[in-house]
Write a protein that holds these residues in place. Structure first.
Motif, PDB file in Angstrom:
ATOM      1  N   PRO A  92      -1.196   9.063  -1.160  1.00  0.00           N
ATOM      2  CA  PRO A  92      -1.819   7.819  -0.692  1.00  0.00           C
ATOM      3  C   PRO A  92      -3.315   8.004  -0.445  1.00  0.00           C
ATOM      4  O   PRO A  92      -3.717   8.782   0.423  1.00  0.00           O
ATOM      5  CB  PRO A  92      -1.078   7.516   0.610  1.00  0.00           C
ATOM      6  CG  PRO A  92      -0.627   8.841   1.114  1.00  0.00           C
ATOM      7  CD  PRO A  92      -0.401   9.712  -0.089  1.00  0.00           C
TER       8      PRO A  92
ATOM      9  N   ALA B  54      -2.879   7.424   4.643  1.00  0.00           N
ATOM     10  CA  ALA B  54      -3.794   7.476   3.496  1.00  0.00           C
ATOM     11  C   ALA B  54      -5.023   8.318   3.820  1.00  0.00           C
ATOM     12  O   ALA B  54      -5.523   8.309   4.947  1.00  0.00           O
ATOM     13  CB  ALA B  54      -4.209   6.058   3.113  1.00  0.00           C
TER      14      ALA B  54
ATOM     15  N   GLU C 153     -12.061   1.339   3.506  1.00  0.00           N
ATOM     16  CA  GLU C 153     -11.578   2.470   4.303  1.00  0.00           C
ATOM     17  C   GLU C 153     -12.355   3.733   3.952  1.00  0.00           C
ATOM     18  O   GLU C 153     -12.574   4.597   4.789  1.00  0.00           O
ATOM     19  CB  GLU C 153     -10.094   2.709   4.013  1.00  0.00           C
ATOM     20  CG  GLU C 153      -9.196   1.526   4.354  1.00  0.00           C
ATOM     21  CD  GLU C 153      -7.972   1.422   3.455  1.00  0.00           C
ATOM     22  OE1 GLU C 153      -7.316   0.372   3.490  1.00  0.00           O
ATOM     23  OE2 GLU C 153      -7.689   2.368   2.689  1.00  0.00           O
ATOM     24  N   LYS C 154     -12.747   3.824   2.670  1.00  0.00           N
ATOM     25  CA  LYS C 154     -13.353   5.080   2.251  1.00  0.00           C
ATOM     26  C   LYS C 154     -14.865   5.057   2.436  1.00  0.00           C
ATOM     27  O   LYS C 154     -15.482   3.998   2.573  1.00  0.00           O
ATOM     28  CB  LYS C 154     -12.951   5.443   0.836  1.00  0.00           C
ATOM     29  CG  LYS C 154     -13.183   4.437  -0.236  1.00  0.00           C
ATOM     30  CD  LYS C 154     -12.527   4.968  -1.520  1.00  0.00           C
ATOM     31  CE  LYS C 154     -12.784   4.098  -2.714  1.00  0.00           C
ATOM     32  NZ  LYS C 154     -12.146   4.678  -3.911  1.00  0.00           N
TER      33      LYS C 154
ATOM     34  N   LEU D 164      -7.321   6.410   0.203  1.00  0.00           N
ATOM     35  CA  LEU D 164      -7.997   5.310   0.877  1.00  0.00           C
ATOM     36  C   LEU D 164      -8.425   4.274  -0.146  1.00  0.00           C
ATOM     37  O   LEU D 164      -8.708   4.596  -1.295  1.00  0.00           O
ATOM     38  CB  LEU D 164      -9.238   5.825   1.617  1.00  0.00           C
ATOM     39  CG  LEU D 164      -9.016   6.831   2.738  1.00  0.00           C
ATOM     40  CD1 LEU D 164     -10.354   7.168   3.395  1.00  0.00           C
ATOM     41  CD2 LEU D 164      -8.036   6.297   3.768  1.00  0.00           C
ATOM     42  N   GLY D 165      -8.494   3.050   0.308  1.00  0.00           N
ATOM     43  CA  GLY D 165      -8.999   1.983  -0.546  1.00  0.00           C
ATOM     44  C   GLY D 165     -10.364   1.536  -0.061  1.00  0.00           C
ATOM     45  O   GLY D 165     -10.905   2.062   0.919  1.00  0.00           O
TER      46      GLY D 165
ATOM     47  N   ASP E 202     -10.010  10.632  -1.143  1.00  0.00           N
ATOM     48  CA  ASP E 202      -9.747  11.426  -2.339  1.00  0.00           C
ATOM     49  C   ASP E 202     -10.399  12.805  -2.250  1.00  0.00           C
ATOM     50  O   ASP E 202      -9.793  13.797  -2.641  1.00  0.00           O
ATOM     51  CB  ASP E 202     -10.235  10.668  -3.589  1.00  0.00           C
ATOM     52  CG  ASP E 202      -9.319   9.525  -3.959  1.00  0.00           C
ATOM     53  OD1 ASP E 202      -8.181   9.796  -4.396  1.00  0.00           O
ATOM     54  OD2 ASP E 202      -9.713   8.358  -3.801  1.00  0.00           O
TER      55      ASP E 202
ATOM     56  N   ALA F  40      -7.678   3.355   8.148  1.00  0.00           N
ATOM     57  CA  ALA F  40      -6.814   3.702   7.025  1.00  0.00           C
ATOM     58  C   ALA F  40      -5.367   3.358   7.375  1.00  0.00           C
ATOM     59  O   ALA F  40      -4.914   3.642   8.477  1.00  0.00           O
ATOM     60  CB  ALA F  40      -6.935   5.191   6.735  1.00  0.00           C
TER      61      ALA F  40
ATOM     62  N   ASP G 149      -3.305   7.151  -5.412  1.00  0.00           N
ATOM     63  CA  ASP G 149      -3.650   5.738  -5.538  1.00  0.00           C
ATOM     64  C   ASP G 149      -3.539   5.085  -4.178  1.00  0.00           C
ATOM     65  O   ASP G 149      -2.924   5.637  -3.265  1.00  0.00           O
ATOM     66  CB  ASP G 149      -2.728   5.048  -6.554  1.00  0.00           C
ATOM     67  CG  ASP G 149      -3.438   3.898  -7.267  1.00  0.00           C
ATOM     68  OD1 ASP G 149      -4.250   3.196  -6.620  1.00  0.00           O
ATOM     69  OD2 ASP G 149      -3.183   3.714  -8.470  1.00  0.00           O
ATOM     70  N   CYS G 150      -4.129   3.904  -4.075  1.00  0.00           N
ATOM     71  CA  CYS G 150      -4.051   3.200  -2.798  1.00  0.00           C
ATOM     72  C   CYS G 150      -2.928   2.170  -2.799  1.00  0.00           C
ATOM     73  O   CYS G 150      -2.580   1.647  -1.761  1.00  0.00           O
ATOM     74  CB  CYS G 150      -5.391   2.561  -2.454  1.00  0.00           C
ATOM     75  SG  CYS G 150      -5.986   1.417  -3.677  1.00  0.00           S
TER      76      CYS G 150
ATOM     77  N   ARG H  25       0.852  -1.193   0.000  1.00  0.00           N
ATOM     78  CA  ARG H  25       0.000   0.000   0.000  1.00  0.00           C
ATOM     79  C   ARG H  25       0.885   1.239   0.000  1.00  0.00           C
ATOM     80  O   ARG H  25       1.964   1.263   0.590  1.00  0.00           O
ATOM     81  CB  ARG H  25      -0.881   0.005   1.262  1.00  0.00           C
ATOM     82  CG  ARG H  25      -2.039  -0.972   1.211  1.00  0.00           C
ATOM     83  CD  ARG H  25      -3.100  -0.571   0.201  1.00  0.00           C
ATOM     84  NE  ARG H  25      -3.657   0.728   0.467  1.00  0.00           N
ATOM     85  CZ  ARG H  25      -4.735   0.950   1.191  1.00  0.00           C
ATOM     86  NH1 ARG H  25      -5.388  -0.062   1.714  1.00  0.00           N
ATOM     87  NH2 ARG H  25      -5.179   2.182   1.383  1.00  0.00           N
TER      88      ARG H  25
END
Lengths: 870, 410
Positions: free
Chosen positions: A433, A464, A439-440, A435-436, A467, A460, A417-418, A52
């Motif tokens: 970084p 991170a 997490e988001k 969130l993926g 966006d 997170a 990007d994550c 990550r």
């Protein structure tokens, strides 16, 4: 505690219920009612901090967020001041949440003042957007998933639904099982897994969709199957459209031949269409990703308008989106030729209304650059700074190698990007970084306009950030703090919902206004809802459209020019998805299980072509087009039309040496949508015969050899996750190279047969645990890769010979210690000889050889004689 | 009854007696004359005996009672000094005059003496028989130089290390056991033994042994000028067939006593077996061919003779300090070399025309019978070449040996 969220993959938008440890389909979610496909079921396996992106980086240096955000803002500010707003661009993604999308669009169009924000939805859906806007006056999918179950005829065209939208496929399959009379027609040059469900598969030649649907319009006319009342009352442009369609005539035999199908199949399809009032035509990338993708979409919609089958229960054209929030992006206006909320940049009234809502004087006044043109502008230096969010254009755009070079040469490339490594990230000056999934927090809209929450359930990793937060912070630093006051994503969603009031004001169906005053608590409690909120689940059912005069529009679709297939590039290459992977594998590529279905990049060809081009099934093929090349495995597939090939779109340089299909695809675009023709690349194919093959398990990056393909192994060493590489090469290997591919190790297992080019190595730590494993041979060395993967995960020491063999061996019964070392006779064998009647050392020797050489073991044999005879 | 006299009471002689008394228990009145003052013992076990792994009783595989049970007269400690072939008599140092109808020579071999000054000094020893072992066991802790990195030298050196001596082994070649092992295995053996405290000087020629002024050993001088201080020297530089007696009796002797395929000498009444013979230009030092000779010879003495002794190249099986070694055939470099190295062992196979022509196993010798069978049968191994080194179990796995191409859907 379980939360309800939405799957991060395709546009079906299934609900997921998870506590972070277990995961099920959400039974309450209207899209899937508890079902999940293999990708969705394994999404938890793709989480974790491994690989990550954890901290912001500027020019390769880890920096605090403040520094990184200042850097982005300063650079964009400077370039806008020096070169104007059109010298910067955002390239965003259908993976972003609606809130992320909204603030990015607002910043670029509303405040920076350029419409240079485009999205990877350009690559998958923009032709459908054009088709919708041309036909309906608005980018609206009229139907809903329930229509698939209500229909008597479901046509799946340009869609391998079974693999790309598995839950939609399952819903159709379940409906068909309940109502066997229901018919399914699949229109696809390939015989895909989806055809398993088909009553009729029309394997038309690539690019024959418009002739097929023009023919349908003619057939309907010839057979009095038009809904003339509907056409008269609710549409315009029918006569000229029919005139255009009729140009190819109605010689069904000749037309069937031209399309490459049988006349019976063709007319059966036409007959079924005319007979089934309840007909849904599902269309997807196979329709959109063509040089006439927009026309192909309209040709389908024409047939539905001509029969009055739009937005009615069980009767509608139905564009299925590829990404989880492509629809949300389209709604907020994340395409360079949209303003916001389905309004247009070049419409002065729309423009004025949005400028007023946003309280801005710098709202973009012209359409911006669409994806391919945007990166062309990066290449030419016209765009000097580009911010890429949650997408991988170095892999997904046509002429992908050129995109990479353009980015490498670009003044400022920002990538949010994550993940920590990727082909686009490798080009970035600034890495942020993000969130993926898991997490988001925010909203997504699926293919049936259903707006659902993605909810976080894990913390997170590292630093991170969401966006929307990153974009908001940059906007503030660029001086627009007054317009970006957001503290929480729900404020953004509420603002966006309020903005949709403007859509309503201009006659659009998009309506989220009921959510405009949403509280944080209501946002948290949000249940999946279709828009128009509090409206009908279907649009245009009343025959009233979002066009200025309210009439649906027929669009005359000319048949495409027939392009002769040249000798230089005799094969038409198609690209698409495979069942268990998603996009560029940044997430699915983390789960070893998802490689169990298909583990290497491949090109599928018809056996006749394999023979014709002297390829070998299971061998390697080099594909070359005008713009690039690839090296992948050969798969034989009788489902391919001779003269065509199929390559999956997923493999990147992170997963194979040279398997990016889009490096082959020339940037040929639909003139209306700017969508590239990914499905129709002329290529040539040639056999590649490696001199050696191999397997390598290591945590290290792939060695520099001609071919490699990586699969992650579910085993972690101190130095990282173990990767499995399939290797092949045509250059001679040296022992030094083999050595270099392996890590430092306390113990070694080695097998060398240089004369036959067979080498094996296993590196072990001081406690005997496996660190790396390598086997090279003129043919692929035998081993059980799954068993080996377990050896890495296992703490226990594995028998050395088995390890080197790469496969377990049945150790057989325990025969006790070896008594006679000369002949390796174990104790149990000797005891058996005694029990069988051997009464002396000599007799034992006759029976089993023990003691007949050096005699050192004779005292022990005597001892055994005594103990056994007692 | 016919009279059989056996000169020598070593492993070959004992094995012959065992077979002969089994085949023809009443044919001969047998007399055995042994030079050593012991009953029949297993010479192979002298090394374990030296390092305390066994005792004299255990290695006495043919105790006096065994001879008595077979009515064999055993004369020990009295060497034969003369053979009168015309009178068919054998005369011992103690004055026994033994008549024979058949005579068997199994006089064995003697340790080769270093051709250097000082070899006669007190403190220069060999490692050949029970007497030598007793002498070595009686030494006080000392600096010992063992000359010769063959099997016996290594066994002696290893045992002496275990007995607490400061031992240096001097070997004239680049790697140990250069007859039985390839370079890799030889080096590995050296490393393993070094780890146990044994020191090595390789590629060293012994120049002389220095007198300490009292008739004992002070040091060993090497060809390169190096001086190795030492209290004792054990020489283990090979063996020489003991054929003087036979030569004096007028039998044909070259390197050893010449015998034909029935183990008969020039004199039809006299047979010879073991380390003292030369058969088809070959002399012997390992136990396996000796036993085969004993067996063939026994059948002829039993007057059931139809068998011929033909040398079969057999595997050399050794155990040094607990490390098993097996080798056979030609592994000098002809053909393709296949090697497998594990922490616990090393394997080398030499392949020519898809057949095994040579093998070295070091450490883990479990697969020796498998490879030996393939070698003896000249089996074409091409189908199992990829897994051959891994052993029999992996060659029998389904799918192995075929050209299975893996699916992309692995």
């Amino acid at each position: 505690m379980s939360i309800c969220t939405t799957c991060p993959y395709c546009g079906v938008g299934c609900g997921i219920k998870t506590d972070g440890i277990t995961l099920q389909g959400d039974k309450q979610h209207p899209a899937n009612a508890g079902r999940l496909c293999v990708k969705g079921s394994s999404v938890l396996e793709t989480l974790g901090d491994q690989d990550r992106l954890l901290q912001p980086e500027v020019n390769g240096q880890v920096v605090p967020w403040d520094r990184a955000l200042d850097e982005v803002a300063d650079r964009f500010r400077r370039i806008v001041d020096e070169h104007g707003p059109d010298a910067v661009a955002f390239y965003v993604s259908g993976q972003l949440l609606t809130e992320d999308y909204y603030v990015a669009n607002k910043l670029m169009k509303g405040f920076i003042g350029s419409a240079n924000i485009d999205t990877n939805s350009r690559l998958c859906m923009s032709s459908a957007v054009v088709a919708h806007k041309r036909a309906f006056g608005e980018d609206v999918v009229p139907g809903c998933y329930e229509d698939l179950e209500l229909a008597d005829l479901v046509i799946l065209t340009g869609s391998n639904t079974a693999w790309a939208h598995p839950i939609v496929y399952q819903r159709i399959a379940a409906a068909k099982q309940a109502r066997p009379d229901m018919k399914v027609v699949v229109i696809d040059p390939r015989r895909t897994a989806t055809c398993d469900l088909a009553d009729l598969h029309l394997a038309i030649r690539p690019g024959q969709d418009v002739p097929l649907f023009n023919g349908l319009l003619t057939w309907l006319d010839d057979h009095n199957a038009l809904d003339q009342d509907y056409i008269d009352a609710h549409t315009e442009g029918f006569d000229s459209t029919l005139h255009t369609a009729r140009k190819q005539g109605n010689d069904w035999h000749a037309l069937a031949e031209q399309m490459g199908v049988s006349q019976v199949d063709l007319t059966t399809f036409y007959h079924w269409f005319s007979a089934c009032e309840r007909t849904v035509t599902v269309f997807s990338q196979g329709v959109n990703q063509a040089r006439n993708g927009s026309d192909q979409g309209n040709a389908i919609i024409n047939a539905h308008l001509a029969t009055g089958r739009v937005g009615k229960p069980g009767a509608s054209p139905f564009s299925i989106t590829g990404q989880p929030n492509a629809m949300g992006g389209r709604e907020v206006g994340g395409l360079a030729n949209q303003l916001a909320v389905h309004l247009d940049i070049d419409n002065p009234e729309h423009h004025a209304a949005v400028a007023d809502f946003w309280q801005t004087e710098t709202l973009a006044t012209e359409n911006g650059l669409t994806a391919v043109d945007l990166f062309n502008a990066v290449e030419s230096g016209q765009v000097k700074a580009v911010w890429i969010m949650a997408t991988n254009p170095v892999d997904s755009l046509p002429e992908a190698d050129r995109v990479r070079h353009a980015l490498m040469a670009c003044d400022t490339v920002v990538v949010s990007d994550c993940v920590a490594s990727g082909d686009t990230l490798a080009c970035a000056d600034i890495r942020l970084p993000a969130l993926g999934w898991g997490e988001k927090s925010g909203m997504v809209t699926n293919s049936e306009r259903c707006v659902s929450r993605q909810r976080p359930f894990v913390k997170a990793p590292g630093d991170a950030k969401a966006d929307w937060w990153i974009v908001t912070e940059v906007a503030r630093r660029m001086g627009y703090d007054y317009a970006f006051p957001y503290q929480h994503e729900h404020e953004i969603f509420a603002e966006y919902s309020a903005l949709t009031a403007l859509a309503g004001r201009f006659g659009k169906r998009l309506d989220m206004t009921a959510a405009a005053g949403l509280s944080a608590d209501q946002y948290e409690q949000w249940q999946p809802q279709q828009w128009p909120l509090q409206g009908n689940p279907r649009c245009f059912a009343d025959g009233h459209f979002a066009t200025p005069n309210g009439r649906g529009r027929f669009v005359a679709c000319e048949n495409p020019k027939v392009r002769k297939i040249g000798d230089a590039f005799p094969i038409i290459l198609n690209s698409g998805r495979i069942r268990d992977q998603w996009h560029t594998m940044t997430r699915t590529g983390r789960a070893g299980r998802l490689f169990a279905h298909l583990s290497e990049p491949f090109a599928a060809l018809h056996p006749e072509d394999i023979e014709r081009y002297r390829l070998k099934e299971g061998g390697f093929v080099r594909l070359s087009s005008k713009v690039g090349d690839a090296l992948v495995r050969v798969t034989s597939d009788t489902g391919q039309r001779p003269g065509t090939a199929f390559m999956p779109m997923h493999w990147t340089d992170q997963f194979s040496r040279r398997a990016r299909v889009d490096a082959l695809v020339p940037a040929r675009l639909d003139p209306h949508s700017g969508q590239p023709a990914f499905k129709h690349t002329p290529v040539n194919v040639s056999d590649w015969q490696p001199r050696w093959h191999g397997w390598l398990f290591t945590v290290a990056p792939a060695p520099a050899v001609e071919y490699w393909a990586r699969v992650p192994v579910d085993a972690f060493l101190q130095t990282g996750q173990v990767q499995r590489y399939r290797l092949a090469g045509d250059a001679d290997l040296t022992e030094q190279q083999l050595h270099d591919w392996m890590p430092e190790a306390a113990q070694w297992l080695a097998l060398n047969d240089p004369a036959s080019g067979h080498f094996r190595r296993a590196a072990l730590d001081s406690e005997g645990r496996l660190l790396a494993w390598l086997a090279i041979g003129e043919e692929l060395p035998l081993c059980d890769v799954e068993w080996l993967a377990n050896c890495f995960a296992d703490e226990a020491e594995t028998q050395h010979l088995a390890l080197l063999a790469g496969q377990p061996v049945d150790a057989g019964p325990d025969l006790g210690p070896v008594i006679c070392s000369c002949f390796q006779v174990p104790q149990k064998t000797i005891e058996a000889a005694v029990e069988a009647g051997a009464d002396s050392v000599e007799a034992i020797g006759k029976g089993c050889q023990a003691g007949t050489n050096c005699g050192s073991c004779i005292p022990e044999l005597r001892g055994l004689l005594e103990t056994c005879s007692v | 009854m016919k009279r059989l006299v056996v000169i020598g009471n070593g492993m070959a002689a004992c094995r012959l007696l065992e077979e002969l008394t089994h085949l023809a228990p009443d044919l001969y009145q047998i007399t055995v004359v042994g030079e050593e003052p012991f009953a029949g013992y297993n010479r192979v076990m002298l090394s374990p005996l030296l390092c305390g792994g066994t005792d004299e009783k255990t290695i006495t595989t043919y105790p006096h009672q065994w001879y008595r049970e077979r009515s064999i007269r055993l004369i020990t400690g009295s060497p034969v000094v003369e053979i009168h072939r015309h009178r068919r008599q054998v005369i011992t140092a103690a004055g026994h005059v033994l008549e024979y109808d058949r005579l068997l020579l199994a006089t064995g071999a003697a340790p080769r003496q270093l051709p250097v000054d000082g070899v006669a000094l007190k403190g220069v020893m060999s490692f050949r028989d029970l007497h030598d072992v007793r002498t070595l066991l009686s030494l006080p802790a000392a600096r010992v130089v063992v000359v010769g990195g063959g099997f016996l030298g290594l066994e002696a050196a290893d045992a002496l290390v275990k007995l607490g001596h400061d031992v240096t082994l001097v070997h004239s070649r680049g790697h140990l056991l250069n007859q039985q092992l390839d370079e890799t295995a030889g080096h590995r053996l050296q490393q393993d033994l070094e780890a146990r405290g044994l020191k090595f000087v390789m590629q060293a020629r012994t120049q002389s042994i220095e007198d300490n002024g009292h008739g004992g050993v002070a040091a060993v001088h090497l060809g390169d000028g190096q001086r190795l201080p030492a209290d004792y020297v054990v020489q283990a530089v090979g063996i020489v067939p003991r054929a003087e007696l036979a030569a004096r009796a007028g039998l044909t002797v070259n390197q050893g006593i010449r015998v034909d395929d029935t183990l008969q000498t020039f004199d039809p009444a006299i047979y010879a077996i073991g380390e003292c013979v030369e058969h088809r230009q070959r002399t012997f030092g390992l136990v396996a061919p000796l036993y085969e000779q004993a067996s063939v010879c026994a059948s002829h003495l039993a007057e059931l003779g139809h068998r011929r002794y033909l040398y079969a190249d057999s595997a050399t099986r050794l155990k040094i300090s607990g490390i098993d070694l097996v080798s056979f055939g030609d592994f000098s470099g002809e053909g393709d070399t296949l090697q497998l190295a594990l922490p616990g062992g090393y394997r080398r196979l030499q392949i020519r025309d898809n057949r095994i022509i040579g093998m070295v196993l070091y450490g883990d010798v479990a697969e020796a019978p498998f490879y030996e069978t393939l070698w003896r049968n000249c089996t074409d191994i091409s189908a199992m070449r990829a897994t051959l080194l891994l052993g029999e179990a992996f060659c029998n796995l389904p799918g192995n040996g075929g050209n299975t191409q893996e699916e992309i859907a692995a």
